[in-house]
Scaffold this motif. Structure first.
Motif, PDB file in Angstrom:
ATOM      1  N   GLN A 228      -0.088   3.825  11.815  1.00  0.00           N
ATOM      2  CA  GLN A 228      -1.305   3.956  12.616  1.00  0.00           C
ATOM      3  C   GLN A 228      -1.418   2.817  13.626  1.00  0.00           C
ATOM      4  O   GLN A 228      -2.512   2.454  14.055  1.00  0.00           O
ATOM      5  CB  GLN A 228      -2.539   3.990  11.722  1.00  0.00           C
ATOM      6  CG  GLN A 228      -2.594   5.175  10.770  1.00  0.00           C
ATOM      7  CD  GLN A 228      -3.895   5.255  10.002  1.00  0.00           C
ATOM      8  OE1 GLN A 228      -4.970   5.404  10.576  1.00  0.00           O
ATOM      9  NE2 GLN A 228      -3.806   5.156   8.671  1.00  0.00           N
ATOM     10  N   ASP A 273      -9.550   3.408   6.426  1.00  0.00           N
ATOM     11  CA  ASP A 273      -8.914   3.495   7.737  1.00  0.00           C
ATOM     12  C   ASP A 273      -7.545   2.834   7.631  1.00  0.00           C
ATOM     13  O   ASP A 273      -7.000   2.728   6.525  1.00  0.00           O
ATOM     14  CB  ASP A 273      -9.789   2.857   8.827  1.00  0.00           C
ATOM     15  CG  ASP A 273     -10.089   1.376   8.585  1.00  0.00           C
ATOM     16  OD1 ASP A 273      -9.426   0.746   7.734  1.00  0.00           O
ATOM     17  OD2 ASP A 273     -10.979   0.835   9.265  1.00  0.00           O
ATOM     18  N   SER A 274      -6.992   2.382   8.722  1.00  0.00           N
ATOM     19  CA  SER A 274      -5.640   1.818   8.705  1.00  0.00           C
ATOM     20  C   SER A 274      -5.583   0.404   8.153  1.00  0.00           C
ATOM     21  O   SER A 274      -4.499  -0.142   7.950  1.00  0.00           O
ATOM     22  CB  SER A 274      -5.071   1.821  10.128  1.00  0.00           C
ATOM     23  OG  SER A 274      -5.874   1.030  10.997  1.00  0.00           O
ATOM     24  N   ASN A 278     -11.424   0.894   0.784  1.00  0.00           N
ATOM     25  CA  ASN A 278     -12.648   1.626   0.465  1.00  0.00           C
ATOM     26  C   ASN A 278     -13.238   1.044  -0.817  1.00  0.00           C
ATOM     27  O   ASN A 278     -12.795  -0.015  -1.288  1.00  0.00           O
ATOM     28  CB  ASN A 278     -12.366   3.125   0.352  1.00  0.00           C
ATOM     29  CG  ASN A 278     -11.301   3.444  -0.705  1.00  0.00           C
ATOM     30  OD1 ASN A 278     -11.042   2.652  -1.618  1.00  0.00           O
ATOM     31  ND2 ASN A 278     -10.684   4.624  -0.588  1.00  0.00           N
TER      32      ASN A 278
END
Length: 295
Positions: A228, A273-274, A278
């Motif tokens: 990413q 995300d990259s 979380n």
């Protein structure tokens, strides 16, 4: 920590971070903090990120709501000859007057008051503007480990060793005087392309500073995703290795290895995300730190 037998408290706030954590202002990001009329988040950065500021003649208050009754508050305030005087209040009464009109520094003032469920409020009283990084709420009759999150989004090692002003993170370390500093500064540096030699020297400088007040535990961040657009695994590994080298040269315990913690590479199920973990990823980090702190 508390759930595993070590009473601990996170009733503290250190800086306003990058101040962009949520729409609606900083209080939407951390609802424990209220910014009244004349108070806001300043562009100046200290420990924990941007500073809170109260303009001269402000009529409102900066307030912090602890999660349990307290009778002490350690106020982290910037001092400078051009600044002003503030008061610390609980239950509508002034508990202390703090004069920040003095030589440039970051000072911690412990304010005592009758036990209260909060909030603890800071108000401009006279003179120029006032600047605070936040503070720590606690009870004098209860022993708890005080856990303070002094990091902020986007911070790199260079931000932590900047010495142009005494209220910066580097200068504030002596005022905060942590018994244990858990240092995890890798992700932003490897994704920004910081040279390994520069990173290693900077981390050594920061570790030496932290060792003046207590012990240091180093750790490396969870892997970013090269697919990413983030740093290659080779670049990430070079920064990770530098952390282990600094730990060895300073005689520290082996760092917590974020790469191993997240299975050896980018873990999509533990991130949102990259780059960022979380809730499950954060829990994994917290458990790793808890296990090392509570040996």
């Amino acid at each position: 920590m508390s759930g595993r037998g070590l009473p601990a408290s996170a009733a503290s706030v250190a800086g306003a971070g990058a101040a962009d954590g949520a729409s609606g202002g900083y209080s939407s990001y951390d609802p424990r903090v209220t910014l009244g009329a004349g108070w806001g988040v300043n562009a100046l950065t200290g420990m924990g990120g941007k500073l809170f500021s109260g303009a001269a003649s402000s009529t409102g208050v900066w307030s912090f709501q602890p999660d349990r009754p307290v009778d002490r508050f350690d106020l982290w305030a910037v001092t400078n000859t051009a600044l002003g005087v503030l008061t610390v209040e609980t239950d509508g009464l002034v508990r202390a007057t703090v004069n920040t009109t003095k030589a440039a520094s970051m000072e911690v003032t412990t304010v005592a008051f009758p036990e209260t469920a909060g909030p603890v409020s800071v108000r401009w009283a006279s003179g120029g503007a006032v600047f605070i990084a936040g503070g720590v709420a606690w009870r004098s009759d209860v022993k708890r480990a005080r856990v303070i999150n002094a990091g902020w989004g986007g911070a790199r090692i260079a931000d932590w060793i900047t010495t142009d002003q005494p209220y910066r993170a580097y200068g504030s370390i002596l005022a905060a005087a942590p018994d244990l500093s858990v240092v995890c500064l890798t992700i932003n540096d490897w994704n920004a392309g910081t040279a390994v030699a520069t990173y290693k020297a900077g981390l050594g400088t920061l570790v030496d500073r932290c060792l003046t007040t207590g012990d240091v535990l180093l750790m490396t961040g969870c892997p970013s995703d090269p697919a990413q657009g983030k740093a290659s695994y080779a670049t990430q590994a070079a920064i990770r290795d530098a952390v282990f080298e600094v730990a060895a040269t300073r005689g520290l315990a082996a760092p917590i290895d974020g790469t191993a913690l997240f299975g050896g590479g980018f873990a999509g199920g533990l991130t949102f995300d990259s780059v960022h973990p979380n809730a499950a990823g954060q829990a994994r980090i917290a458990e790793a730190v808890r296990a090392r702190v509570m040996i």
